[in-house]
Design an enzyme around this catalytic site. Structure first.
Site, PDB file in Angstrom:
ATOM      1  N   LYS A   1     -46.345 -14.539  28.505  1.00  0.00           N
ATOM      2  CA  LYS A   1     -45.377 -13.468  28.375  1.00  0.00           C
ATOM      3  C   LYS A   1     -45.603 -12.709  27.057  1.00  0.00           C
ATOM      4  CE  LYS A   1     -44.003 -15.139  32.269  1.00  0.00           C
ATOM      5  NZ  LYS A   1     -43.042 -16.198  32.448  1.00  0.00           N
TER       6      LYS A   1
ATOM      7  N   ARG B   1     -62.223 -30.366  26.781  1.00  0.00           N
ATOM      8  CA  ARG B   1     -60.866 -30.531  27.308  1.00  0.00           C
ATOM      9  C   ARG B   1     -59.861 -30.994  26.252  1.00  0.00           C
ATOM     10  NH1 ARG B   1     -61.462 -34.490  31.363  1.00  0.00           N
ATOM     11  NH2 ARG B   1     -60.723 -35.982  29.820  1.00  0.00           N
TER      12      ARG B   1
ATOM     13  N   ASP C   1     -37.178 -24.264  26.401  1.00  0.00           N
ATOM     14  CA  ASP C   1     -38.081 -23.170  26.781  1.00  0.00           C
ATOM     15  C   ASP C   1     -37.733 -21.962  25.909  1.00  0.00           C
ATOM     16  OD1 ASP C   1     -39.288 -20.943  28.057  1.00  0.00           O
ATOM     17  OD2 ASP C   1     -39.267 -21.978  29.990  1.00  0.00           O
TER      18      ASP C   1
ATOM     19  N   TYR D   1     -36.026 -21.746  34.918  1.00  0.00           N
ATOM     20  CA  TYR D   1     -37.134 -21.057  35.587  1.00  0.00           C
ATOM     21  C   TYR D   1     -37.444 -21.745  36.926  1.00  0.00           C
ATOM     22  CZ  TYR D   1     -42.008 -19.426  36.001  1.00  0.00           C
ATOM     23  OH  TYR D   1     -43.185 -18.886  36.438  1.00  0.00           O
TER      24      TYR D   1
HETATM   25  C1  LIG Z   1     -43.054 -17.397  33.336  1.00  0.00           C
HETATM   26  C2  LIG Z   1     -42.185 -18.449  32.776  1.00  0.00           C
HETATM   27  C3  LIG Z   1     -42.649 -19.759  32.633  1.00  0.00           C
HETATM   28  C4  LIG Z   1     -43.969 -20.222  33.184  1.00  0.00           C
HETATM   29  O1  LIG Z   1     -45.034 -19.638  32.545  1.00  0.00           O
HETATM   30  P1  LIG Z   1     -46.486 -19.519  33.221  1.00  0.00           P
HETATM   31  O2  LIG Z   1     -47.325 -19.194  32.041  1.00  0.00           O
HETATM   32  O3  LIG Z   1     -46.377 -18.422  34.228  1.00  0.00           O
HETATM   33  O4  LIG Z   1     -46.792 -20.829  33.832  1.00  0.00           O
HETATM   34  C5  LIG Z   1     -41.827 -20.680  32.017  1.00  0.00           C
HETATM   35  N1  LIG Z   1     -40.617 -20.353  31.579  1.00  0.00           N
HETATM   36  C6  LIG Z   1     -40.120 -19.105  31.723  1.00  0.00           C
HETATM   37  C7  LIG Z   1     -38.749 -18.809  31.226  1.00  0.00           C
HETATM   38  C8  LIG Z   1     -40.883 -18.121  32.344  1.00  0.00           C
HETATM   39  O5  LIG Z   1     -40.371 -16.916  32.532  1.00  0.00           O
END
Ligand SMILES: *Cc1c(COP(=O)(O)O)cnc(C)c1O
Length: 392
Positions: free
Chosen positions: A211, A62, A186, A115
């Site tokens: 993504k 972990r 982000d 988000y």
């Molecule tokens: C999808 C997304 C997230 C979250 O990511 P996950 O891997 O699905 O938890 C955070 N910020 C943005 C801008 C996103 O599009």
């Protein structure tokens, strides 16, 4: 030799001669680690001690494995971070940053266009534990006005989810620095190829590696990157909360990094071509693409970003649900789904009206987020054209 980002992406995190010459990073499926001696065990237990929780040696699955270390080293190299830490999702990466710097009684500023699940976590977790969450208009000219004596963190998401405004990152950072407030951002949309938040003075950069980093719609993963000053708090938060990533996902994301630059170049080119075409299309009311001058905050994009990715928004002239359903249900290449950043094109129907509080969303047309994948651009335009035909 100082290597360029494309070269770093191709090799970072990989040490072939440590694993029999294999070029790819091995998947360590590991929870238990055994020790040769009690002295070595004592050394490993120190992982939990001290502010920084020293990395080596590996003590338990972990808290880090050779597979997570390879991915984290590669991300730190392209983000220009002191260190990076992988988490089980992008949302967990965001929560790591939010919980690292806040406690009951603190005030934080979140962008109104953040988000959706991030906003939900703020409402249902942070607020529950006594953090005062306030949403700010993403294009605010003076964030200082919103600072309170107990403000501990400003979060930036640029462009914003769904509505794609680009905030003035530099102005927010300099205002926050003067007031001794941390800034987290982000960076999922741009990736470090098009924006390096830490170079702009941001303290912590988070990404959903689900993504573009993984890029193949087959893994959920997050990553947090920090400056030396912010790293200890970030690492403690992720480790204490147990937000670790799975080995398979880490492997897939490391593999994704090897082609990230090539994919991003194509996503950028195709998406910008389609956005320009859509801007002239009679069925479309607005195109929300950061590289188009009509996008709110476009000047900030020009000032800070090296490129644009494959994800942007449109508002249709049509607003009726049944018409939009006819468009979506007949698509032959685009599919309807959450997420973005994979090789395939997606449409995401999401109406921003209900997810904003600081600044209402007044467009009455139907909103769609597009992710432009790696297909032929002509085929994608044909698919959209036929879709717009079904709105009639
Ligand atoms: C999808 C997304 C997230 C979250 O990511 P996950 O891997 O699905 O938890 C955070 N910020 C943005 C801008 C996103 O599009």
């Amino acid at each position: 030799m100082t290597k360029k980002t494309d070269t770093i992406l191709t090799h970072a995190g990989s040490n072939p001669h440590e694993y029999h010459g294999a070029v790819s990073v091995p998947v360590h499926r590991m929870s238990t680690v055994v020790f040769k001696s009690y002295a070595e065990f004592e050394e490993a237990e120190k992982t939990y001690e001290g502010a920084e929780m020293p990395d080596a040696p590996f003590a338990y699955g972990r808290v880090g494995t050779p597979t997570s270390a390879a991915f984290e080293d590669a991300i730190a190299a392209i983000e220009g971070a002191y260190k990076s830490l992988s988490t089980c999702s992008g949302l967990a990466a965001i929560l790591t940053a939010l919980t690292a710097f806040t406690a009951a009684g603190d005030h934080i500023l979140m962008p109104d266009n953040c988000y959706g699940p991030n906003r939900r976590a703020c409402e249902e977790v942070l607020r529950k534990y006594g953090v005062d969450v306030e949403y700010y208009p993403p294009l605010t000219k003076d964030i200082t006005k919103l600072f309170k004596a107990n403000t501990k963190l400003v979060f930036i998401e640029a462009p914003g989810s769904i509505t794609f405004e680009i905030s003035d990152i530099g102005a927010i950072v300099s205002a926050a620095k003067k007031a001794g407030i941390k800034v987290a951002m982000d960076n999922s949309w741009a990736t470090p190829l098009f924006l390096k938040p830490l170079e702009l003075g941001v303290d912590v950069s988070v990404m959903s590696a689900t993504k573009y980093i993984s890029g193949h719609s087959d893994a959920v993963l997050g990553v947090v990157s920090a400056t030396p000053e912010s790293w200890p708090a970030v690492k403690r938060a992720a480790i204490v909360l147990g937000l670790c990533a799975g080995s398979e996902e880490l492997y897939l994301a490391t593999r994704g990094l090897r082609t990230l630059h090539v994919r991003m170049e194509r996503h950028q080119k195709s998406a910008f071509d389609i956005a320009q075409w859509l801007e002239k299309h009679p069925a479309v009311k607005r195109v929300l693409h950061p590289a188009l001058p009509s996008c709110p905050g476009h000047d900030n994009w020009k000032k800070y970003y090296k490129g644009s990715s494959g994800t942007f928004g449109i508002v249709l002239k049509e607003s009726r649900r049944e018409k939009a359903a006819a468009m979506l249900d007949g698509m032959r290449v685009f599919r309807t789904g959450l997420s973005w950043g994979g090789f395939e094109s997606l449409l995401f129907p999401k109406q921003p009206h209900t997810c904003r509080t600081a600044e209402p969303w007044n467009e009455d047309g139907f909103s769609l987020r597009l992710h432009i994948g790696l297909e032929d651009v002509g085929d994608l335009k044909d698919d959209l054209e036929a879709g717009f035909g079904r709105l009639k």
